[in-house]
Scaffold this motif. Structure first.
Motif, PDB file in Angstrom:
ATOM      1  N   THR A 505     -13.514  -9.221 -35.485  1.00 42.62           N
ATOM      2  CA  THR A 505     -12.607  -8.468 -36.364  1.00 42.62           C
ATOM      3  C   THR A 505     -13.244  -8.168 -37.711  1.00 42.62           C
ATOM      4  O   THR A 505     -12.565  -7.749 -38.645  1.00 42.62           O
ATOM      5  CB  THR A 505     -11.308  -9.271 -36.595  1.00 42.62           C
ATOM      6  OG1 THR A 505     -11.628 -10.522 -37.214  1.00 42.62           O
ATOM      7  CG2 THR A 505     -10.577  -9.525 -35.303  1.00 42.62           C
ATOM      8  N   GLU A 513      -6.904  -4.857 -38.121  1.00 41.63           N
ATOM      9  CA  GLU A 513      -7.044  -6.280 -37.825  1.00 41.63           C
ATOM     10  C   GLU A 513      -5.733  -6.856 -37.297  1.00 41.63           C
ATOM     11  O   GLU A 513      -5.725  -7.667 -36.360  1.00 41.63           O
ATOM     12  CB  GLU A 513      -7.490  -7.045 -39.069  1.00 41.63           C
ATOM     13  CG  GLU A 513      -7.712  -8.520 -38.785  1.00 41.63           C
ATOM     14  CD  GLU A 513      -8.147  -9.285 -40.019  1.00 41.63           C
ATOM     15  OE1 GLU A 513      -8.184 -10.523 -39.957  1.00 41.63           O
ATOM     16  OE2 GLU A 513      -8.435  -8.651 -41.052  1.00 41.63           O
ATOM     17  N   THR A 514      -4.646  -6.431 -37.860  1.00 43.99           N
ATOM     18  CA  THR A 514      -3.335  -6.921 -37.408  1.00 43.99           C
ATOM     19  C   THR A 514      -3.098  -6.523 -35.961  1.00 43.99           C
ATOM     20  O   THR A 514      -2.642  -7.329 -35.134  1.00 43.99           O
ATOM     21  CB  THR A 514      -2.217  -6.329 -38.298  1.00 43.99           C
ATOM     22  OG1 THR A 514      -2.458  -6.719 -39.651  1.00 43.99           O
ATOM     23  CG2 THR A 514      -0.858  -6.836 -37.862  1.00 43.99           C
ATOM     24  N   GLN A 517      -5.529  -8.558 -33.707  1.00 44.37           N
ATOM     25  CA  GLN A 517      -5.139  -9.966 -33.557  1.00 44.37           C
ATOM     26  C   GLN A 517      -4.093 -10.118 -32.456  1.00 44.37           C
ATOM     27  O   GLN A 517      -4.113 -11.083 -31.688  1.00 44.37           O
ATOM     28  CB  GLN A 517      -4.596 -10.509 -34.891  1.00 44.37           C
ATOM     29  CG  GLN A 517      -5.658 -10.779 -35.950  1.00 44.37           C
ATOM     30  CD  GLN A 517      -6.695 -11.778 -35.481  1.00 44.37           C
ATOM     31  OE1 GLN A 517      -6.411 -12.687 -34.709  1.00 44.37           O
ATOM     32  NE2 GLN A 517      -7.922 -11.591 -35.928  1.00 44.37           N
ATOM     33  N   ALA A 533     -16.054 -16.747 -36.661  1.00 44.98           N
ATOM     34  CA  ALA A 533     -15.267 -15.991 -37.650  1.00 44.98           C
ATOM     35  C   ALA A 533     -15.564 -16.471 -39.059  1.00 44.98           C
ATOM     36  O   ALA A 533     -15.686 -17.675 -39.320  1.00 44.98           O
ATOM     37  CB  ALA A 533     -13.786 -16.124 -37.353  1.00 44.98           C
ATOM     38  N   ARG A 535     -13.536 -14.959 -41.474  1.00 42.86           N
ATOM     39  CA  ARG A 535     -12.154 -14.919 -41.971  1.00 42.86           C
ATOM     40  C   ARG A 535     -11.380 -16.060 -41.315  1.00 42.86           C
ATOM     41  O   ARG A 535     -10.941 -15.966 -40.180  1.00 42.86           O
ATOM     42  CB  ARG A 535     -11.499 -13.575 -41.634  1.00 42.86           C
ATOM     43  CG  ARG A 535     -12.169 -12.378 -42.304  1.00 42.86           C
ATOM     44  CD  ARG A 535     -11.359 -11.128 -42.028  1.00 42.86           C
ATOM     45  NE  ARG A 535     -12.036  -9.917 -42.450  1.00 42.86           N
ATOM     46  CZ  ARG A 535     -11.532  -8.698 -42.318  1.00 42.86           C
ATOM     47  NH1 ARG A 535     -10.347  -8.534 -41.753  1.00 42.86           N
ATOM     48  NH2 ARG A 535     -12.203  -7.634 -42.731  1.00 42.86           N
ATOM     49  N   THR A 538      -7.983 -15.935 -39.366  1.00 44.04           N
ATOM     50  CA  THR A 538      -7.857 -15.406 -37.996  1.00 44.04           C
ATOM     51  C   THR A 538      -7.963 -16.502 -36.932  1.00 44.04           C
ATOM     52  O   THR A 538      -7.746 -16.232 -35.757  1.00 44.04           O
ATOM     53  CB  THR A 538      -8.954 -14.351 -37.719  1.00 44.04           C
ATOM     54  OG1 THR A 538     -10.245 -14.989 -37.792  1.00 44.04           O
ATOM     55  CG2 THR A 538      -8.902 -13.221 -38.731  1.00 44.04           C
TER      56      THR A 538
END
Length: 579
Positions: A505, A513-514, A517, A533, A535, A538
């Motif tokens: 992502t 990204e939303t 996910q 990842a 981030r 996530t």
């Protein structure tokens, strides 16, 4: 250690002998063609000594008819030789290219990390071209020239042994010069193949990175690098041209000496003293030309064969490389995969004595998600590469459903593997073709399910051609987020048991990204998943989080466990939360 070279004998065994039936037919046609080529020069004696002096019109018609038939035979055999040998040579080239490409794809990832793609393209496409000189035109010229030369010598000796011997002295000198020149030229041709591959490799990189080049105003710099490469190629070609030019000039002088000097000098003398008839003189002249022409031609063939063998040297070098896995050792075939994986005291090094992973030990249960976090260069991607069998441990072992991965047949494992990379590779073509890549025979319903699950339809619905939209090389016409969603749709369609998500992502905006996910939650369900990842938001729902630092597992647990410890993961997470 001396370089292994492909000899003419080994090339004969591997290339010509397996096709001996076709080659035999070709040789038979060459013999017929060359036999027919002697009719015209031998008819000159009858023309000059019998027909013209006796004014024999009937014999003249017969002789002309025989000569015309001989030329017709030559024309037919020439056409058949092209059909039999030249086309077979082209087929062999395509066959060898396919074999070399298959071999290249069997080599380990480390080979591609250390080799330019343009260089490989050159080795696959160019190095096998010389085969046509072993089984096509080169074989015809070499065998045909040899037959012509031998028969010509026999006929020349029959006419005048003294003139034939005198003509042979410069020819022997030419043969000695040619042999020495070939010894010089072969390593030059071999080096040319390497230089050519390097130059093509750099050119491929330049064209692929044109945006970076223009972005840093580095056009002049790249042009200079390419100019240096083509100059090295020019210097190499100049060296080979000098050698071949010396051969050519030697042939002009020595063969001219053999023809003009012998024929005009000694031949004229024999005519004056009546030891040679006019017809015999003309017959000798044309037979000598018939012998000399293929000798000069064979010297050119020798140069072509030298280049062909140099290319085959490099091809054989590639074909002898150790493949990614010796299937004789990988005897375990996995019919079905449950998905339990374990790293047992695994260490790994890209270079000897420089370990990047030290005694990694953890288990991943079937259907669970393990997240790998840590700073850049800590070893996260290396762990993922080991899990995907792209790399092999130096020590320790990895198991899948209790089976040692080093003993598992790679095809049986990888058909259950799906990978989504940070810089995802897309092929030139349509969006549909890229999504269907792992399963070209998937149904339209399965395709649409993957498209919807990865929210690819969110942007393809706005395109005039939808899934048939052409995306350009490496998907250059799409945004990073769009490319990533296509890659995820491709992984969903593959329906793997083991899934590797390497920064899947990272190229997405917040909205994309939303959406992703949500699709990843569906994708990872029931699959053993490795997630890399940066981030950390996530991976909060991961079943297990491994914090990797300096090639070791610094912390291990769930998100809540690691937050409660207030260690390295806590610091990373709270730092990102403040940004």
């Amino acid at each position: 250690m001396a370089e292994k070279k492909v000899s003419i004998l080994s090339a004969f065994k591997t290339i010509i002998w397996p096709r001996r039936n076709l080659v035999f037919i070709g040789l038979l046609l060459i013999v017929i063609s060359k036999a027919a080529s002697f009719v015209a020069p031998m008819s000159l004696k009858y023309l000059m000594d019998d027909i013209v002096p006796n004014e024999n019109i009937s014999f003249l018609k017969t002789l002309v008819g025989i000569v015309v038939i001989a030329f017709l035979v030559q024309a037919i055999t020439s056409f058949l030789l092209t059909k039999v040998l030249s086309i077979q040579a082209q087929y062999l080239i395509s066959e060898l290219r396919a074999q070399v490409q298959k071999k290249v794809l069997s080599l380990p990832i480390s080979f591609f990390d250390n080799t330019k793609s343009g260089s490989l393209v050159s080795r696959i496409m160019s190095d096998v071209e010389g085969v046509r000189n072993l089984i096509g035109t080169g074989l015809v010229q070499l065998v045909g020239g040899t037959i012509t030369a031998i028969v010509s010598i026999i006929l020349l000796v029959k006419i005048s042994p003294e003139m034939t011997l005198m003509a042979f002295i410069p020819l022997i000198l030419f043969a000695v010069i040619s042999l020495k020149a070939f010894k010089i030229i072969r390593p030059v041709f071999r080096e040319r193949g390497k230089i050519n591959a390097e130059v093509k490799g750099r050119l491929t990189e330049t064209l692929g990175g044109v945006r970076v080049i223009k972005g840093f105003n580095a056009e002049d710099q790249e042009s200079k690098v390419f100019e240096e490469g083509v100059d090295r190629l020019y210097q190499n070609v100049k060296k080979s041209l000098t050698a071949t030019a010396f051969m050519t000039s030697s042939s002009i002088f020595l063969l001219g000496l053999a023809t003009t000097g012998i024929m005009m000098g000694y031949g004229g003398y024999l005519l004056i003293i009546k030891e040679l008839t006019t017809g015999e003189y003309f017959e000798f002249t044309f037979l000598l030309a018939l012998m000399v022409a293929p000798i000069v031609q064979m010297s050119n063939v020798g140069s072509q064969l030298t280049e062909a063998l140099a290319g085959l040297d490099r091809t054989e070098e590639l074909m002898n490389m150790t493949p990614e896995a010796d299937e004789k050792d990988r005897t375990i075939v996995l019919d079905t995969i449950k998905g339990d994986m374990a790293f047992n005291n695994v260490s790994f090094a890209y270079e000897e004595d420089k370990e990047v992973l030290h005694n990694i030990d953890f288990e991943v249960k079937s259907g669970s998600v393990v997240a790998l976090v840590g700073s850049s260069g800590s070893g996260k991607s290396t762990i993922a590469g080991l899990a995907a069998t792209f790399l092999n441990p130096q020590s320790g072992n990895i198991t899948i459903d209790g089976q040692d991965m080093s003993k598992v047949n790679l095809n049986s494992f990888r058909k259950n593997l799906g990978v989504v990379l940070q810089d995802e590779f897309l092929f030139e073509g349509t969006i549909r073709a890229n999504i269907l890549f792992p399963r070209p025979d998937a149904s339209e319903e399965e395709l649409q399910r993957a498209v919807n699950a990865a929210y690819v339809n969110e942007f393809t619905d706005r395109f005039e051609k939808g899934l048939e939209t052409l995306i350009g090389e490496r998907g250059v016409k799409l945004s990073g987020g769009q490319r990533q969603r296509i890659a995820i749709a491709r992984a969903i369609l593959a329906d793997p048991k083991i899934l590797i998500l390497d920064e899947a992502t990272s190229n997405l905006d917040t909205e994309s990204e939303t959406l992703i996910q949500k699709s990843l939650a569906t994708l990872t369900e029931g699959r053993t998943t490795f997630v890399i990842a940066h981030r950390l938001s996530t991976i909060r729902k991961a079943d297990q989080i491994l914090v990797i630092e300096n090639g070791r597992i610094a912390e291990q647990g769930t998100h809540d466990d690691l937050i409660a410890k207030e260690g390295r993961y806590y610091n990373l997470f709270t730092y990102q939360a403040r940004i």
